[in-house]
Design a protein around this motif. Structure first.
Motif, mmCIF file in Angstrom:
data_model
loop_
_atom_site.group_PDB
_atom_site.id
_atom_site.type_symbol
_atom_site.label_atom_id
_atom_site.label_comp_id
_atom_site.label_asym_id
_atom_site.label_seq_id
_atom_site.Cartn_x
_atom_site.Cartn_y
_atom_site.Cartn_z
ATOM 1 N N UNK A 113 0.588 -1.205 0.071
ATOM 2 C CA UNK A 113 -0.118 0.005 0.100
ATOM 3 C C UNK A 113 0.863 1.213 -0.055
ATOM 4 N N UNK A 114 2.083 1.088 0.063
ATOM 5 C CA UNK A 114 3.020 2.245 -0.009
ATOM 6 C C UNK A 114 3.598 2.408 -1.238
ATOM 7 N N UNK A 115 3.062 1.461 -2.145
ATOM 8 C CA UNK A 115 3.572 1.797 -3.731
ATOM 9 C C UNK A 115 2.690 2.994 -4.421
ATOM 10 N N UNK A 116 3.500 3.694 -5.033
ATOM 11 C CA UNK A 116 2.614 4.579 -5.985
ATOM 12 C C UNK A 116 1.795 3.962 -6.988
ATOM 13 N N UNK A 117 1.920 2.732 -7.470
ATOM 14 C CA UNK A 117 1.247 2.039 -8.612
ATOM 15 C C UNK A 117 0.557 0.804 -8.034
ATOM 16 N N UNK A 118 0.114 0.950 -6.810
ATOM 17 C CA UNK A 118 -0.548 -0.228 -6.143
ATOM 18 C C UNK A 118 -1.874 -0.543 -6.893
ATOM 19 N N UNK A 119 -2.722 0.657 -7.306
ATOM 20 C CA UNK A 119 -3.750 0.083 -8.411
ATOM 21 C C UNK A 119 -3.538 -0.590 -9.586
ATOM 22 N N UNK A 120 -2.391 -0.567 -10.014
ATOM 23 C CA UNK A 120 -2.172 -1.379 -11.332
ATOM 24 C C UNK A 120 -1.620 -2.804 -11.070
ATOM 25 N N UNK A 121 -1.149 -3.357 -9.761
ATOM 26 C CA UNK A 121 -0.763 -4.403 -9.448
ATOM 27 C C UNK A 121 -1.652 -5.608 -10.120
ATOM 28 N N UNK A 122 -0.916 -6.699 -10.431
ATOM 29 C CA UNK A 122 -1.703 -7.976 -10.837
ATOM 30 C C UNK A 122 -1.644 -9.047 -9.968
ATOM 31 N N UNK A 123 -2.499 -9.905 -9.517
ATOM 32 C CA UNK A 123 -2.702 -10.947 -8.577
ATOM 33 C C UNK A 123 -2.383 -12.295 -9.780
ATOM 34 N N UNK A 124 -1.435 -12.894 -9.221
ATOM 35 C CA UNK A 124 -1.269 -14.331 -9.851
ATOM 36 C C UNK A 124 -1.450 -15.441 -8.576
ATOM 37 N N UNK A 125 -1.928 -16.518 -9.114
ATOM 38 C CA UNK A 125 -2.131 -17.693 -7.975
ATOM 39 C C UNK A 125 -1.734 -18.998 -8.675
ATOM 40 N N UNK A 126 -1.377 -19.913 -7.427
ATOM 41 C CA UNK A 126 -1.059 -21.376 -7.912
ATOM 42 C C UNK A 126 -1.904 -22.070 -6.862
ATOM 43 N N UNK A 127 -3.041 -22.936 -7.571
ATOM 44 C CA UNK A 127 -3.832 -23.878 -6.937
ATOM 45 C C UNK A 127 -2.992 -24.972 -6.163
ATOM 46 N N UNK A 128 -3.136 -25.205 -5.066
ATOM 47 C CA UNK A 128 -2.493 -26.440 -4.307
ATOM 48 C C UNK A 128 -3.404 -26.867 -3.258
ATOM 49 N N UNK A 129 -3.339 -28.010 -2.914
ATOM 50 C CA UNK A 129 -4.375 -28.458 -1.467
ATOM 51 C C UNK A 129 -4.138 -27.684 -0.602
ATOM 52 N N UNK A 130 -5.166 -27.443 0.306
ATOM 53 C CA UNK A 130 -4.983 -26.734 1.462
ATOM 54 C C UNK A 130 -3.973 -26.976 2.384
ATOM 55 N N UNK A 131 -3.754 -28.396 2.656
ATOM 56 C CA UNK A 131 -2.934 -28.772 3.550
ATOM 57 C C UNK A 131 -1.463 -28.398 3.162
ATOM 58 N N UNK A 132 -1.263 -28.042 1.840
ATOM 59 C CA UNK A 132 0.105 -27.859 1.418
ATOM 60 C C UNK A 132 0.367 -26.242 1.099
ATOM 61 N N UNK A 133 -0.851 -25.354 1.467
ATOM 62 C CA UNK A 133 -0.509 -24.145 1.138
ATOM 63 C C UNK A 133 0.604 -23.365 1.868
ATOM 64 N N UNK A 134 0.842 -23.851 3.210
ATOM 65 C CA UNK A 134 1.976 -23.074 3.832
ATOM 66 C C UNK A 134 3.127 -23.641 3.297
ATOM 67 N N UNK A 135 3.409 -24.817 2.991
ATOM 68 C CA UNK A 135 4.584 -25.377 2.428
ATOM 69 C C UNK A 135 4.883 -24.973 1.124
ATOM 70 N N UNK A 136 3.661 -24.502 0.347
ATOM 71 C CA UNK A 136 4.037 -24.134 -0.966
ATOM 72 C C UNK A 136 4.705 -22.699 -1.226
#
Length: 97
Positions: A52-75
């Motif tokens: 939220x300190x970045x000047x272009x925060x409203x232009x950032x993109x989100x990417x994601x990787x689907x993994x099983x919930x039990x492995x989320x922290x490890x991922x």
């Protein structure tokens, strides 16, 4: 803060979203919490707050990787370790990991 910035790097934060105990805490909910935090709403979670300190925060993109919930922290841990091994530090907005 400038010392944390990696010029030209496109990844500024690595986070995760779990399903939670009732199975309803998913990526959309986590992103909504993230957005609310940026708008100043106290949500009880502050991961990525440097974004939220970045000047272009409203232009950032989100990417994601689907993994099983039990492995989320490890991922997330592996992704942070890989980033750190390559650059010698965490992504800009990751304060731990």
């Amino acid at each position: 803060m400038a010392a944390l910035w990696l010029p030209g790097e496109r990844i500024v934060y690595i986070g995760k979203a779990n399903l939670g105990a009732n199975g309803k805490r998913h990526l959309r909910k986590r992103l909504d919490e993230f957005r609310k935090f940026g708008a100043g709403v106290p949500i009880g979670h502050s991961g990525g707050r440097r974004i939220w300190q970045l000047a272009d925060q409203d232009e950032l993109l989100v990417g994601w990787r689907v993994t099983d919930d039990a492995d989320a922290a490890n991922t997330k841990t592996r992704m942070l370790a890989d980033f750190r091994a390559h650059y010698g530090r965490r992504p800009f907005a990751n304060m731990r990991g």
